[in-house]
Structure formats: structure tokens, C-alpha cells
Design an enzyme around this catalytic site. Structure first.
Site, short mmCIF file in Angstrom:
data_model
loop_
_atom_site.label_atom_id
_atom_site.label_comp_id
_atom_site.label_asym_id
_atom_site.label_seq_id
_atom_site.Cartn_x
_atom_site.Cartn_y
_atom_site.Cartn_z
N THR A 73 10.78 -4.97 3.68
CA THR A 73 11.93 -5.04 4.59
C THR A 73 12.20 -6.48 4.99
OG1 THR A 73 11.55 -2.80 5.43
CG2 THR A 73 12.86 -4.27 6.80
N ASN A 161 12.46 4.90 -5.01
CA ASN A 161 11.28 5.37 -4.30
C ASN A 161 11.24 6.89 -4.14
OD1 ASN A 161 13.55 4.56 -2.58
ND2 ASN A 161 12.34 5.38 -0.90
N GLN A 191 8.68 -0.46 -6.09
CA GLN A 191 8.05 0.61 -6.86
C GLN A 191 7.74 0.19 -8.30
OE1 GLN A 191 6.89 3.34 -5.64
NE2 GLN A 191 7.80 3.17 -3.60
N SER A 211 6.05 -5.15 -1.87
CA SER A 211 5.26 -4.71 -0.72
C SER A 211 3.87 -4.31 -1.17
CB SER A 211 5.95 -3.53 -0.03
OG SER A 211 5.32 -3.21 1.18
N GLY A 212 2.83 -4.91 -0.57
CA GLY A 212 1.46 -4.68 -1.01
C GLY A 212 0.97 -3.26 -0.84
N CYS A 337 10.34 6.48 5.18
CA CYS A 337 11.07 5.86 6.28
C CYS A 337 12.12 6.78 6.87
CB CYS A 337 11.74 4.57 5.81
SG CYS A 337 10.56 3.35 5.20
#
Length: 504
Positions: A73, A161, A191, A211-212, A337
């Protein structure tokens, strides 16, 4: 209660054991501030840059810049801000700019919301348009061809996602080049990491966030790729860390953990796409056998081998989630989310699937380190889930139609336990639900399993679940029925209808 079989990896993943070890070492031994010039700080700085170099190799970043941040984000907001400030500066210098901001209709909501946010704050007043997708979830390239010449920024995903659909990035790039589009290009790579080959510098992609925690690293660590020459404006300024691109002391434990995951990508620890595809096929066969009429919402040939999105006729998502939960399989109804919102999937709606498929959709996803034993256990549990669904009556028959019918039910069954499954923040001060001369017990959905054993030990006592809309109450009743309590009911329409409040 059943042992967890975790199949919600597109939402998040457990942290890789080697990543835990790396984070611990960073906290206990390499704990220095990489901005410090003494030996401890220099050791931390060396670790930071070693992980950055590793990430550049894995992503094929070439001479592009890789910045560590908190996750996707933040990366999306930074990329959108950078592109739009670049456009504003060009306009201010008298150069003409394109007037459209395009985003894929199935993008994560962070993309259109960040476009609207920065477009408004920067006063650009550019038109924001959703690029439609076809029934297979892929972008409409013909429509892109028509819109691209006047596009200032194009935002697309590498892979979705919710559905796992893999975007035709090569096709998108051909259209942008063929139309001489001036657009900057943002590609959400969240993804894709560890599941698709990436060579970012070989493309015209300007920005790519990662994103980890979607790939075995902790939450709170991510990366943003920025193509060499693409405009950049920092989202945060102050201490000048990350060469002034992202101020704030670096999350060294997160960086170290991400480095361990990147090691796994480089050394081939993760499973091959063929191996992952075989696991998906096992799950798909088990699902087809358990749920007659089941429909997969994505063609497997165009989707990640780690994601299945499916619908079962005449069974709502909430009911399916309750059944899966009862047998210990953790799945979701869509994006983590937005799954708490009482709304159909915008992704499936954009694909123009029938309404019943959106209302019934469930996402099952696993990571590229999944083991064969877990998949086998999941297949056994899926068969149990199908048997539970076949054996129990339809949840529709368990609904109590309205408040008047509930009053009648309570008078006939004075021993009924009335259960309000709303969360604490939804309750007004002294909000004591009184129905049939009794108060409701407040048990939020998150605490349902903690009370389930007590209720299952008294199967003769009717349970009536209530909430504001009836949705969560339906899910709670279905869960208890699935676990063997045959006297679980719910109030259709919920408390909003009882109080004469219009439903949202």
C-alpha cells in the site's frame, strides 16, 4: 476443534523459519542503525545493501532503484504520488500532459483510492477510468488501445489477489508502445513474487510494489521498484534514509527476514510451477467431488497455480466459509482487505460473472513452499466439508423470518439461548438487546469457537443468532449446524430490520 489447514496464502503467509532466524540475528547481533558511521552501524548498512542487491537480482531490476518500505500500500501510494507530481511539474512548465488515469477494473482497491486521493490533493483534476476486463479476468486490450494515447498513468496487476488471473503484461506493453502512449506504468507485483518470472528492467514498467508478508516474510516490510529515469517524489521526508527516497529508520529485522526469503528464491528452495500446478489439480479434483455443480471462476491456464476461486450453486460464501472452518480449513471469500465488508467481490463483478457465482465465491490459496502432506490433509477435509453440506438441511430453512416470528419462537422455546454476534465497537452504550423477555448474550464472531464446545454439549438447547443485517448470524448458525448442533437458528434481516432502520 480441528487442526488448522491454512489455505489463505494470498492474504498472508507464515514466516519462513530461516526468515525468523535472520530477523532474530538482526535484532540481537546486527542491531545497529545503518545511518551510524561506527562499526556496528556499518555492519547493519552492509546487511541492508546486500539484501537490496539480492532483490535486484531476483527482480531483474537492472539500473532501476529498489527502495525498502512497509509494504504494497505504501509502495502504491509512493508510485502514484511520484507519477502525478511528475505530471504536475510538466504541466507547470508549459508542457501538455495526457488527461486520463487508467487502472484495471480488478485492481486492489488501494490503486483507485490512491489515484483519487492524490489526483484531488495535487489539484490535477484528471479523469480516472477503470480499464475493463474480459470474462477470463484479463484486461481488454482493444479498449486499452483506444484509451492509451491519452493515458498519463496506467495501473495494472501482474496477478490478481482474488482469482489468481495472470495479466498479459507483454500484451499491455505492446499496446502502449504501438499507440505511442506517454503513460507511466505501475504494475502491482505483490502476488507475482516467487510465482512468476520477473525481469523488470527489460520492460517499460516504471513502478512495481511488493509486499514481504505475501511470501513468508513478516508484515511491515516491502519493496518498491522504480525504473531509472521515472519521476520520483518521496512519500516521507525527514532523516534522508534510503538515499532520501524514504525517510525513517530502516526496519532491519524485516529487511533481514526478507533477505532470507530472497535466498530461498535464488537457491531454488521454492517449488516449481509444475509442482504447484499438480497440487492445485489435487485440490480441484477434491472440490469437484465434494461439491456437485461447483464452478471455477478462473481458467487454470491463465492463473497462478497457487490460487483457486470457485462457487457452489445455492450456497452462499458465508455458509461455505463456516463449513470449511468447521473442518479446520482456513480459506476466504476474497481479498483480506475487504472480506469483512458485506458486498460482492468487485473482481468477479468486473468479470461479469453471474450474480450467484459472486455471492458464492470462495478463494483457496497456498504458497510456493506448500508440502504434499498439507495438500493431502486438505483434500480429506474438503471431502468432510462436502459430506456436512450434503447431510444438513439448507440454511435457508433455519432462518426465523422476522422479529414477530422470533417472539413466537422464544415463547415456544423458553430455554433458547439468544446470541448477539456483533463486535463490541458496534454496540451502543448500554445496548442490551431484549427479545421475548430475555437479554442476548454478546459473543462476537471472532470468539464463536471459544463457546462452541459449551453449546455442543447441550444440543437440545436452541441457539438463535442475531446481528445487525443477518449476514453474520447466518454464518454463525451454519457453523454450529455444521458442527452438529441441530437447533441453531438466525434472525433473517437482523436487528436493523427489527428497528425499522433501512438496510445498507
Amino acid at each position: 476443534m480441528a487442526t488448522d489447514i491454512y489455505l489463505d496464502s494470498n492474504a498472508t503467509n507464515p514466516v519462513l523459519a530461516s526468515a525468523v532466524d535472520a530477523a532474530r540475528q538482526a535484532m540481537e547481533q546486527d542491531f545497529g542503525n545503518p545511518s551510524s558511521t561506527h562499526r556496528t552501524g556499518l555492519r547493519a548498512k552492509a546487511l541492508l545493501e546486500a539484501v537490496r542487491a539480492k532483490a535486484a537480482r531476483v527482480l531483474g531490476a537492472g539500473d532501476g532503484r529498489l527502495m525498502f518500505n512497509s509494504g504494497a500500500t505504501e509502495g502504491i501510494h509512493t508510485a502514484v504520488l511520484s507519477a502525478l507530481v511528475g505530471l504536475r511539474d510538466r504541466r507547470a512548465s508549459g508542457q501538455p500532459i495526457a488527461q486520463r488515469l487508467l487502472y484495471g477494473a480488478t485492481e486492489h482497491k488501494a490503486v483507485p483510492e490512491s489515484l483519487a486521493h492524490w489526483n484531488r490533493l495535487l489539484g490535477l483534476d484528471l479523469e480516472i477510468l477503470a480499464l475493463p476486463v474480459a470474462a477470463d479476468g484479463r484486461h481488454d486490450l482493444a479498449r486499452l488501445r483506444a484509451l492509451a494515447p491519452d493515458a498519463a498513468l496506467v495501473c495494472t496487476m501482474a496477478a490478481n489477489n482474488e482469482t489468481g488471473v495472470i495479466s498479459d503484461l507483454a500484451g499491455i506493453e505492446r499496446v502502449l508502445n504501438a499507440t505511442n502512449s506517454p503513460a507511466y506504468w505501475l504494475v502491482d507485483g505483490v502476488q507475482a513474487l516467487g510465482k512468476l518470472p520477473l525481469a523488470l528492467a527489460a520492460t517499460r514498467i516504471d513502478y512495481a510494489p511488493f509486499s514481504g508478508h505475501k511470501l513468508y516474510a513478516p508484515k511491515g516490510i516491502g519493496m518498491l521498484y522504480v525504473r531509472a529515469g521515472a519521476p520520483f517524489t518521496p512519500l516521507m521526508v525527514g532523516g534522508g534514509q534510503e538515499a532520501g527516497w524514504r525517510s525513517g529508520t530502516e526496519n532491519m529485522a524485516g529487511v533481514a527476514a526478507l533477505g532470507a526469503v530472497l535466498d530461498a528464491l535464488e537457491d531454488g528452495t521454492l517449488r516449481t510451477l509444475d509442482e504447484l500446478g499438480a497440487m492445485r489439480d489435487q485440490l480441484a479434483d477434491a472440490l469437484r467431488a465434494a461439491f456437485p455443480g461447483l464452478q471455477f471462476n478462473t481458467p487454470f491456464a491463465q492463473a497462478l497455480p497457487t490460487t483457486l476461486n470457485f462457487s457452489v450453486p445455492d450456497v452462499a460464501s458465508a455458509e461455505l466459509l463456516s463449513l470449511f472452518d468447521a473442518v479446520g480449513v482456513r480459506v476466504s471469500a476474497g481479498s483480506a482487505c475487504s472480506s469483512g465488508r458485506l458486498a460482492p467481490s468487485h473482481v468477479l463483478e468486473a468479470m461479469h460473472l453471474p450474480a450467484w457465482r459472486s455471492a458464492s465465491a470462495v478463494r483457496m490459496s497456498f504458497g510456493p513452499l506448500e508440502d504434499a502432506a498439507t495438500i493431502a490433509s486438505a483434500c480429506t477435509a474438503i471431502a468432510q466439508c462436502g459430506a456436512l453440506l450434503a447431510a444438513r438441511p439448507s440454511v435457508r430453512a433455519l432462518a426465523i423470518a422476522d422479529a414477530a416470528a422470533l417472539e413466537d419462537f422464544l415463547s415456544l422455546h423458553p430455554d433458547t439461548t439468544l446470541i448477539d454476534v456483533r463486535e463490541a465497537h458496534e454496540l451502543a452504550p448500554a445496548d442490551d438487546v431484549q427479545m421475548g423477555g430475555r437479554s442476548a448474550l454478546n459473543v462476537p464472531m471472532a470468539q464463536l469457537n471459544a463457546h462452541a464446545r459449551e453449546w455442543l454439549d447441550a444440543p437440545e438447547v436452541p441457539l438463535v443468532f442475531i446481528c445487525r443485517s443477518g449476514q453474520r448470524a447466518c454464518q454463525a448458525a451454519a457453523s454450529m449446524r455444521a458442527q452438529g448442533h441441530e437447533q441453531a437458528w438466525y434472525l433473517a434481516g437482523g436487528l436493523a430490520e427489527r428497528r425499522g432502520v433501512p438496510m445498507p
